[in-house]
Design a protein around this motif. Sequence first.
Motif, PDB file in Angstrom:
ATOM      1  N   ASN A 229       0.831  -1.208   0.000  1.00  0.00           N
ATOM      2  CA  ASN A 229       0.000   0.000   0.000  1.00  0.00           C
ATOM      3  C   ASN A 229       0.864   1.255   0.000  1.00  0.00           C
ATOM      4  N   LYS A 239      -4.934   3.268  -9.984  1.00  0.00           N
ATOM      5  CA  LYS A 239      -6.057   3.839  -9.232  1.00  0.00           C
ATOM      6  C   LYS A 239      -6.818   4.868 -10.060  1.00  0.00           C
ATOM      7  N   ARG A 505      -4.110 -13.513  -9.798  1.00  0.00           N
ATOM      8  CA  ARG A 505      -4.650 -14.127  -8.573  1.00  0.00           C
ATOM      9  C   ARG A 505      -3.815 -13.734  -7.355  1.00  0.00           C
ATOM     10  N   GLU A 508      -4.946 -10.228  -6.494  1.00  0.00           N
ATOM     11  CA  GLU A 508      -6.277 -10.164  -5.897  1.00  0.00           C
ATOM     12  C   GLU A 508      -6.259 -10.638  -4.449  1.00  0.00           C
ATOM     13  N   PHE A 509      -5.571 -11.736  -4.187  1.00  0.00           N
ATOM     14  CA  PHE A 509      -5.518 -12.250  -2.812  1.00  0.00           C
ATOM     15  C   PHE A 509      -4.724 -11.329  -1.894  1.00  0.00           C
ATOM     16  N   SER A 510      -3.551 -10.874  -2.358  1.00  0.00           N
ATOM     17  CA  SER A 510      -2.730 -10.014  -1.511  1.00  0.00           C
ATOM     18  C   SER A 510      -3.386  -8.660  -1.299  1.00  0.00           C
ATOM     19  N   ASN A 511      -4.136  -8.169  -2.290  1.00  0.00           N
ATOM     20  CA  ASN A 511      -4.822  -6.894  -2.141  1.00  0.00           C
ATOM     21  C   ASN A 511      -5.899  -6.962  -1.071  1.00  0.00           C
ATOM     22  N   GLU A 512      -6.415  -8.162  -0.843  1.00  0.00           N
ATOM     23  CA  GLU A 512      -7.430  -8.359   0.199  1.00  0.00           C
ATOM     24  C   GLU A 512      -6.845  -8.891   1.504  1.00  0.00           C
ATOM     25  N   GLY A 513      -5.510  -9.001   1.568  1.00  0.00           N
ATOM     26  CA  GLY A 513      -4.869  -9.489   2.782  1.00  0.00           C
ATOM     27  C   GLY A 513      -4.971 -10.991   2.975  1.00  0.00           C
ATOM     28  N   GLN A 514      -5.345 -11.732   1.936  1.00  0.00           N
ATOM     29  CA  GLN A 514      -5.471 -13.192   2.031  1.00  0.00           C
ATOM     30  C   GLN A 514      -4.141 -13.831   1.628  1.00  0.00           C
ATOM     31  N   TRP A 515      -3.143 -13.732   2.515  1.00  0.00           N
ATOM     32  CA  TRP A 515      -1.793 -14.183   2.204  1.00  0.00           C
ATOM     33  C   TRP A 515      -1.732 -15.688   2.007  1.00  0.00           C
ATOM     34  N   GLU A 517      -4.072 -17.693   0.795  1.00  0.00           N
ATOM     35  CA  GLU A 517      -4.633 -18.050  -0.505  1.00  0.00           C
ATOM     36  C   GLU A 517      -3.686 -17.670  -1.651  1.00  0.00           C
TER      37      GLU A 517
END
Length: 544
Positions: A229, A239, A505, A508-515, A517
């Motif tokens: 970020n 953005k 992918r 998308e996962f890292s952007n949502e904090g789903q490390w 996944e």
Amino acid sequence: MSATAEPVVSLKLPTRWPQAGRVGWIGLAWLLCLPTLIPLMATLFGALQAEPDVLEHLTSVVLPRVAVNSFWLVLGVAAGSALLGTALAALVALTEFPGRRWFAWLLMLPLAMPAYVAAVALIGLFDYAGPIATVLRGWGLETWPEFRSRWGVTLTLILTLYPYVYLIARGAFASQGARALEAARALGMGPLRAFLRAALPMARPFIAAGTLLVAMETLADFGTVAAFNYDTFTSAIYKAWFAMFSIEAALAVAGFMLLGVLALIALETWSRRAQRFHQVGHRGPVSRAGLGRWRWAASAFCAGVLGLAFVVPMARLAWLAWPRLDTLGSRDLGIAGNSVLLALLAAALTVGVAMALSLLCRKAPGTATRSATRIATLGYGLPGALLAVGLYVPVTLMLNRLADWAGWQGVAQGGLGLLLVAYAVRFTAVAHAPVESAWLRIRPSLLESARGMGVSGWRLLRGVHLPLLRSGLLTAALLVVVDVMKEMPITLMTRPFGWDTLATRVFEFSNEGQWAEAALPSIAIVVVGLLPVLWLERRMQDAP
């Protein structure tokens, strides 16, 4: 090894080829560089045509922040990679310590790991809620610094980009620096003074070239800064396009970014203007300096860098991915298949363009074709986000005008065709280098001998040229496949709707904090990235 080389002659193409004349071949060369010129011109024109209120918002709010962030990030990563890569190269090439031969190629492994993949692993380890920070707080250390910050993204990029400096500096130290060091020691200089006065100055142009490459890669990075970020030019372009839904703002940011890219390219060209390369004497064994009681410290230093840059991130990813192996399904296989398909198609297109440029430079040698080739290979220095915006806007405008003229409805904008063209623009330089190197290894005397035996036309091309070029073509295809598998911003911004790849992918996962996944697709990308590293190790195994 002989230092002499036969003169390069222009290629005599098969007589059945259309005799379009020299002007036609030059025109074809410039046609091949047109996809690189389009995003450059579109970006500059779009930035100049931006609305006043858009420019005011960008210059007062967005650009000051991203410009400062980008400047300090590029400066920190370039300086850190130069210091770390040079130190490791000097140790491996000029000294002897336990494990040196193993570290010589193991230290190249971080090349296989994209920076955004390392970010997935390191953020999970060092973030406030990660295991390391949790243990340290349990020990009473409550002031653990926030990892998702400037120092965290800088450290991550240094650990993944230092091999660019390491590889170039290692070759310089091993070929010229070792001889200079021996001569300086013979004149009575101590080890440190001999290194600073003799070996390091001779390697300085090579170190500068590697450092500038690191700076360009840092400026072009998108996935890593997005994971942390940390706003830079690339994230601002994304953005502006996907959050503000403003193509004008994205083009304006890309225009300002292009100025920095062109400055780096000009600096890189200027740094090579006076370089000359000579092979002095024969290549033989080089005596390396012993480190005495510091030899184990050198081993520990190399092991520490390797562990933090590759072993620890891979172990973390494996630990996160292991419980999720049973969740693999057809969708995951389809995403992997999309990545492989895109990589193979892009490799075929890009290698074809590189091969055509090399052919045209021999069919019509001169300044015009060399300039076209230089422009066509300029895309590697252009960030993916800039290329995505610069290609999408004019192509979409052209398709819309064509649809209005022809009365078509539902004309697809972009799609896989645009995505593959963007890949070709970005990676033509990657393919051109090994293809051109293979051409230069073809001795003119061999071609003349073949012609003397009556072999000409397509038989000469098929029976002599292609077998000799096969290694270079395969190498180019391999490098492009791996680069496309790792590429994120172009794929993310121009792919057709619903067309996911391993890289998207991970984003998308890292952007949502789903490390957790993000671990499986990250490992798949690293495994593919190991291919060129193993190839490099094989090519360099005879190096001292």
